[in-house]
Design a protein around this motif. Structure first.
Motif, PDB file in Angstrom:
ATOM      1  N   GLY A   1       1.132  -6.286  -2.450  1.00 38.47           N
ATOM      2  CA  GLY A   1       0.544  -6.508  -3.757  1.00 38.47           C
ATOM      3  C   GLY A   1       0.596  -7.973  -4.122  1.00 38.47           C
ATOM      4  O   GLY A   1       1.213  -8.779  -3.428  1.00 38.47           O
TER       5      GLY A   1
ATOM      6  N   THR B   1      -5.146  -0.891  -8.665  1.00 38.81           N
ATOM      7  CA  THR B   1      -5.321  -0.623  -7.238  1.00 38.81           C
ATOM      8  C   THR B   1      -6.716  -0.057  -7.062  1.00 38.81           C
ATOM      9  O   THR B   1      -7.359   0.350  -8.033  1.00 38.81           O
TER      10      THR B   1
ATOM     11  N   VAL C   1      -1.968  -3.703  -6.485  1.00 41.22           N
ATOM     12  CA  VAL C   1      -1.355  -3.102  -5.305  1.00 41.22           C
ATOM     13  C   VAL C   1      -2.454  -2.888  -4.280  1.00 41.22           C
ATOM     14  O   VAL C   1      -3.413  -2.157  -4.517  1.00 41.22           O
ATOM     15  N   TRP C   2      -2.309  -3.553  -3.138  1.00 41.68           N
ATOM     16  CA  TRP C   2      -3.343  -3.513  -2.111  1.00 41.68           C
ATOM     17  C   TRP C   2      -3.163  -2.283  -1.219  1.00 41.68           C
ATOM     18  O   TRP C   2      -4.075  -1.510  -1.016  1.00 41.68           O
ATOM     19  N   GLN C   3      -1.987  -2.118  -0.638  1.00 38.93           N
ATOM     20  CA  GLN C   3      -1.759  -0.988   0.261  1.00 38.93           C
ATOM     21  C   GLN C   3      -0.392  -0.384   0.027  1.00 38.93           C
ATOM     22  O   GLN C   3       0.572  -1.088  -0.268  1.00 38.93           O
TER      23      GLN C   3
ATOM     24  N   SER D   1      -3.427   9.120  -2.125  1.00 38.55           N
ATOM     25  CA  SER D   1      -3.296   7.966  -3.029  1.00 38.55           C
ATOM     26  C   SER D   1      -3.504   8.374  -4.481  1.00 38.55           C
ATOM     27  O   SER D   1      -2.770   7.928  -5.371  1.00 38.55           O
TER      28      SER D   1
END
Length: 177
Positions: free
Chosen positions: A70, A117, A81-83, A126
Motif C-alpha cells: 500500500g 482499494t 491498498v494495492w494487493q 477480496s
C-alpha cells in the motif's frame, strides 16, 4: 517406541514491516495467490524497501505467508491498498483482516480518513475481506467502477471498482480492534 508426532505450528504469523531482503519471497507469494496480478520481483523489492511504512508482511518460521502492499496517496488523507496476499498455509486465520488493522493502526496512518482499494467484480474473496474489515472498523464502504476494461485496460483486464472505506477517528479505531 517413539511416535512420529507433528510439531505444532505457531498459530498466528508475526506481522512486521518488510525489508528489501523480503522482495523475492513476496514476489513468490504473490505469484502463488491467483488472481493477483504479478509484478516484477524488482517492483516487490522496491515496495518493500521504499514503502515499508505502508506495507505489511506476515512471517511464520522464516517464511513470508502474507503480504499487503500500500501507499499513502499524495496530498490526500487516504491510504491505497494495492494487493493483499495470504498464502495457502496461512488461510483461515483471518490474517488478511489482521494485516489491514496492523497497517491502519501505524503512526504513519494517524491522519488517514479513507482506505481505498480496487477490486474486480468477480473477486469474492477480496469483497468479503474488505466488507468484513469495514464492518469491524465501523467504517462505511462504497464502490464505483474506476479503472474500466476498455478505457484503461484496452480490453485486457476486467473493470476495477474503487472501494472506499471511511476510517473512524483514533478513539473509535482503538475500540474496533
Amino acid at each position: 517406541m517413539s511416535r512420529n508426532v507433528a510439531k505444532p505450528r505457531s498459530s498466528m504469523p508475526r506481522l512486521r514491516k518488510p525489508t528489501a531482503a523480503d522482495g523475492a519471497q513476496i514476489w513468490s507469494l504473490v505469484k502463488s495467490c491467483k488472481p493477483l496480478d504479478e509484478n516484477s520481483m524488482y517492483c516487490n523489492l522496491i515496495q518493500a524497501e521504499h514503502f515499508s511504512d505502508t506495507c505489511v508482511v506476515a512471517e511464520r518460521d522464516g517464511e513470508i505467508v502474507g503480504w499487503i502492499s500500500g501507499h499513502l496517496i499524495p496530498a490526500r488523507q487516504e491510504l491505497f491498498v494495492w494487493q493483499v496476499a495470504v498464502g495457502e498455509k496461512a488461510r483461515g486465520l483471518g490474517l488478511g483482516k489482521k494485516m489491514l488493522f496492523e497497517l491502519i493502526e501505524r503512526d504513519v496512518c494517524d491522519d488517514v480518513t479513507h482506505l481505498k482499494t480496487t477490486i474486480t467484480e468477480d473477486n469474492d474473496a477480496s469483497w468479503g475481506l474488505f466488507k468484513s474489515f469495514a464492518r469491524t472498523l465501523g467504517g462505511e464502504l462504497t464502490d464505483e467502477p474506476h479503472y474500466e476494461r476498455d478505457t484503461h485496460f484496452d480490453g485486457h483486464h476486467d473493470t476495477e471498482h474503487m472501494v472506499t472505506i471511511t476510517v473512524p477517528d483514533a478513539r473509535a479505531l482503538a475500540n474496533a480492534a
